[in-house]
Design a protein around this motif. Structure first.
Motif, PDB file in Angstrom:
ATOM      1  N   ALA A  33       0.826  -1.210   0.000  1.00 48.41           N
ATOM      2  CA  ALA A  33       0.000   0.000   0.000  1.00 48.41           C
ATOM      3  C   ALA A  33       0.860   1.261   0.000  1.00 48.41           C
ATOM      4  N   GLU A  34       0.271   2.308  -0.577  1.00 47.42           N
ATOM      5  CA  GLU A  34       0.871   3.644  -0.538  1.00 47.42           C
ATOM      6  C   GLU A  34       0.069   4.497   0.437  1.00 47.42           C
ATOM      7  N   HIS A  35       0.784   5.260   1.263  1.00 51.09           N
ATOM      8  CA  HIS A  35       0.141   6.198   2.190  1.00 51.09           C
ATOM      9  C   HIS A  35       0.699   7.576   1.857  1.00 51.09           C
ATOM     10  N   ASP A  36      -0.145   8.430   1.312  1.00 52.54           N
ATOM     11  CA  ASP A  36       0.281   9.723   0.796  1.00 52.54           C
ATOM     12  C   ASP A  36      -0.457  10.828   1.531  1.00 52.54           C
ATOM     13  N   VAL A  37       0.252  11.509   2.428  1.00 51.63           N
ATOM     14  CA  VAL A  37      -0.306  12.672   3.107  1.00 51.63           C
ATOM     15  C   VAL A  37       0.242  13.896   2.381  1.00 51.63           C
ATOM     16  N   ALA A  38      -0.655  14.681   1.786  1.00 51.50           N
ATOM     17  CA  ALA A  38      -0.228  15.833   0.999  1.00 51.50           C
ATOM     18  C   ALA A  38       0.731  16.701   1.807  1.00 51.50           C
ATOM     19  N   GLY A  39       1.871  16.967   1.223  1.00 53.68           N
ATOM     20  CA  GLY A  39       2.884  17.786   1.884  1.00 53.68           C
ATOM     21  C   GLY A  39       3.868  16.998   2.727  1.00 53.68           C
ATOM     22  N   GLN A  40       3.582  15.731   2.986  1.00 58.86           N
ATOM     23  CA  GLN A  40       4.475  14.910   3.809  1.00 58.86           C
ATOM     24  C   GLN A  40       5.110  13.764   3.033  1.00 58.86           C
ATOM     25  N   GLY A  41       4.687  13.551   1.805  1.00 52.21           N
ATOM     26  CA  GLY A  41       5.289  12.531   0.971  1.00 52.21           C
ATOM     27  C   GLY A  41       4.552  11.203   1.003  1.00 52.21           C
ATOM     28  N   VAL A  42       4.963  10.345   0.077  1.00 52.88           N
ATOM     29  CA  VAL A  42       4.353   9.031  -0.100  1.00 52.88           C
ATOM     30  C   VAL A  42       5.225   7.977   0.574  1.00 52.88           C
ATOM     31  N   LEU A  43       4.598   7.153   1.402  1.00 54.36           N
ATOM     32  CA  LEU A  43       5.270   6.006   2.009  1.00 54.36           C
ATOM     33  C   LEU A  43       4.685   4.747   1.394  1.00 54.36           C
ATOM     34  N   VAL A  44       5.523   3.714   1.215  1.00 48.30           N
ATOM     35  CA  VAL A  44       5.080   2.478   0.589  1.00 48.30           C
ATOM     36  C   VAL A  44       5.393   1.301   1.506  1.00 48.30           C
ATOM     37  N   GLU A  47       5.856  -1.399   6.761  1.00 43.81           N
ATOM     38  CA  GLU A  47       6.885  -0.922   7.694  1.00 43.81           C
ATOM     39  C   GLU A  47       6.970   0.604   7.700  1.00 43.81           C
ATOM     40  N   ALA A  48       7.029   1.202   6.525  1.00 43.78           N
ATOM     41  CA  ALA A  48       7.127   2.664   6.439  1.00 43.78           C
ATOM     42  C   ALA A  48       5.853   3.325   6.938  1.00 43.78           C
ATOM     43  N   ILE A  49       4.709   2.773   6.554  1.00 38.97           N
ATOM     44  CA  ILE A  49       3.425   3.345   6.977  1.00 38.97           C
ATOM     45  C   ILE A  49       3.257   3.218   8.488  1.00 38.97           C
ATOM     46  N   ALA A  50       3.687   2.104   9.051  1.00 44.02           N
ATOM     47  CA  ALA A  50       3.580   1.900  10.503  1.00 44.02           C
ATOM     48  C   ALA A  50       4.342   2.983  11.256  1.00 44.02           C
ATOM     49  N   GLU A  51       5.504   3.379  10.755  1.00 47.82           N
ATOM     50  CA  GLU A  51       6.287   4.410  11.445  1.00 47.82           C
ATOM     51  C   GLU A  51       5.539   5.739  11.456  1.00 47.82           C
ATOM     52  N   ARG A  52       4.873   6.081  10.342  1.00 52.67           N
ATOM     53  CA  ARG A  52       4.099   7.330  10.306  1.00 52.67           C
ATOM     54  C   ARG A  52       2.986   7.279  11.352  1.00 52.67           C
ATOM     55  N   VAL A 108      -8.811  10.107  -0.281  1.00 58.69           N
ATOM     56  CA  VAL A 108      -9.041   9.436  -1.558  1.00 58.69           C
ATOM     57  C   VAL A 108      -8.366   8.076  -1.422  1.00 58.69           C
ATOM     58  N   CYS A 109      -9.157   7.009  -1.416  1.00 58.60           N
ATOM     59  CA  CYS A 109      -8.637   5.663  -1.142  1.00 58.60           C
ATOM     60  C   CYS A 109      -8.944   4.736  -2.312  1.00 58.60           C
ATOM     61  N   GLU A 110      -7.909   3.996  -2.719  1.00 59.00           N
ATOM     62  CA  GLU A 110      -8.067   2.996  -3.773  1.00 59.00           C
ATOM     63  C   GLU A 110      -8.039   1.615  -3.143  1.00 59.00           C
ATOM     64  N   PHE A 111      -8.735   0.666  -3.795  1.00 60.92           N
ATOM     65  CA  PHE A 111      -8.894  -0.680  -3.238  1.00 60.92           C
ATOM     66  C   PHE A 111      -8.476  -1.742  -4.248  1.00 60.92           C
ATOM     67  N   ARG A 112      -7.965  -2.856  -3.706  1.00 61.45           N
ATOM     68  CA  ARG A 112      -7.619  -4.025  -4.502  1.00 61.45           C
ATOM     69  C   ARG A 112      -7.662  -5.245  -3.596  1.00 61.45           C
ATOM     70  N   THR A 117      -5.321  -0.119  -1.162  1.00 65.00           N
ATOM     71  CA  THR A 117      -3.990  -0.162  -1.747  1.00 65.00           C
ATOM     72  C   THR A 117      -3.347   1.225  -1.801  1.00 65.00           C
ATOM     73  N   ARG A 118      -4.157   2.254  -1.587  1.00 72.74           N
ATOM     74  CA  ARG A 118      -3.628   3.620  -1.558  1.00 72.74           C
ATOM     75  C   ARG A 118      -4.545   4.485  -0.715  1.00 72.74           C
ATOM     76  N   GLU A 119      -3.936   5.259   0.163  1.00 72.53           N
ATOM     77  CA  GLU A 119      -4.680   6.246   0.950  1.00 72.53           C
ATOM     78  C   GLU A 119      -4.006   7.589   0.740  1.00 72.53           C
ATOM     79  N   ASN A 120      -4.757   8.521   0.180  1.00 77.85           N
ATOM     80  CA  ASN A 120      -4.262   9.868  -0.068  1.00 77.85           C
ATOM     81  C   ASN A 120      -5.049  10.803   0.848  1.00 77.85           C
ATOM     82  N   VAL A 121      -4.356  11.577   1.670  1.00 78.51           N
ATOM     83  CA  VAL A 121      -4.984  12.410   2.697  1.00 78.51           C
ATOM     84  C   VAL A 121      -4.681  13.881   2.425  1.00 78.51           C
ATOM     85  N   TRP A 122      -5.736  14.669   2.384  1.00 73.12           N
ATOM     86  CA  TRP A 122      -5.611  16.116   2.178  1.00 73.12           C
ATOM     87  C   TRP A 122      -6.302  16.814   3.347  1.00 73.12           C
TER      88      TRP A 122
END
Length: 134
Positions: A33-44, A47-52, A108-112, A117-122
């Motif tokens: 999964a991708e975790h994208d917080v606008a202005g903070q960057g995309v984590l994939v 492990e990376a998402i857990a740290e955020r 904005v969340c995408e699913f699979r 599979t992607r969470e974009n946060v604004w």
């Protein structure tokens, strides 16, 4: 996925966030999964998402969400809420600490395969800054 299935995953995700349940949050995401917080960057990846989320949960912010609207596509959801949050740190400047703000929050969340599979946060940063500056 049907809209109801996407809503169920998203609602579990938000409930896990509210409970500061890291494993519950990750259980709603695909391993890549991708975790994208606008202005903070995309984590994939988990492990990376857990740290955020560890950093977010450690802030101990109290948040409440009032649903505004939710739109569905074939494999995505756009979710808008009004968020009310007690600011417990200096992320928005030292004058913001201890203030409660209300702002628009858009996901904005995408699913699979039955998961996100992607969470974009604004978030409405201008709205937050206007409230903490006054």
């Amino acid at each position: 996925m049907t809209p109801a299935e996407m809503d169920a995953v998203l609602d579990r995700h938000f409930a896990a966030e509210a409970a500061h349940d890291l494993e519950g949050v990750l259980a709603t995401l695909t391993p890549d999964a991708e975790h994208d917080v606008a202005g903070q960057g995309v984590l994939v990846g988990h492990e990376a998402i857990a740290e955020r989320y560890r950093v977010l949960f450690a802030q101990g912010d109290e948040e409440k969400y009032e649903p505004v609207r939710r739109y569905h596509g074939d494999d995505f959801v756009v979710d808008e809420v009004l968020a009310t949050q007690l600011i417990a740190n200096d992320d928005f400047g030292p004058q913001a600490r201890g203030k409660t703000v209300t702002y628009r929050l858009l996901h904005v969340c995408e699913f699979r395969d039955g998961l996100m599979t992607r969470e974009n946060v604004w978030l409405d940063l201008a709205g937050i800054m206007a409230q903490v500056s006054s």
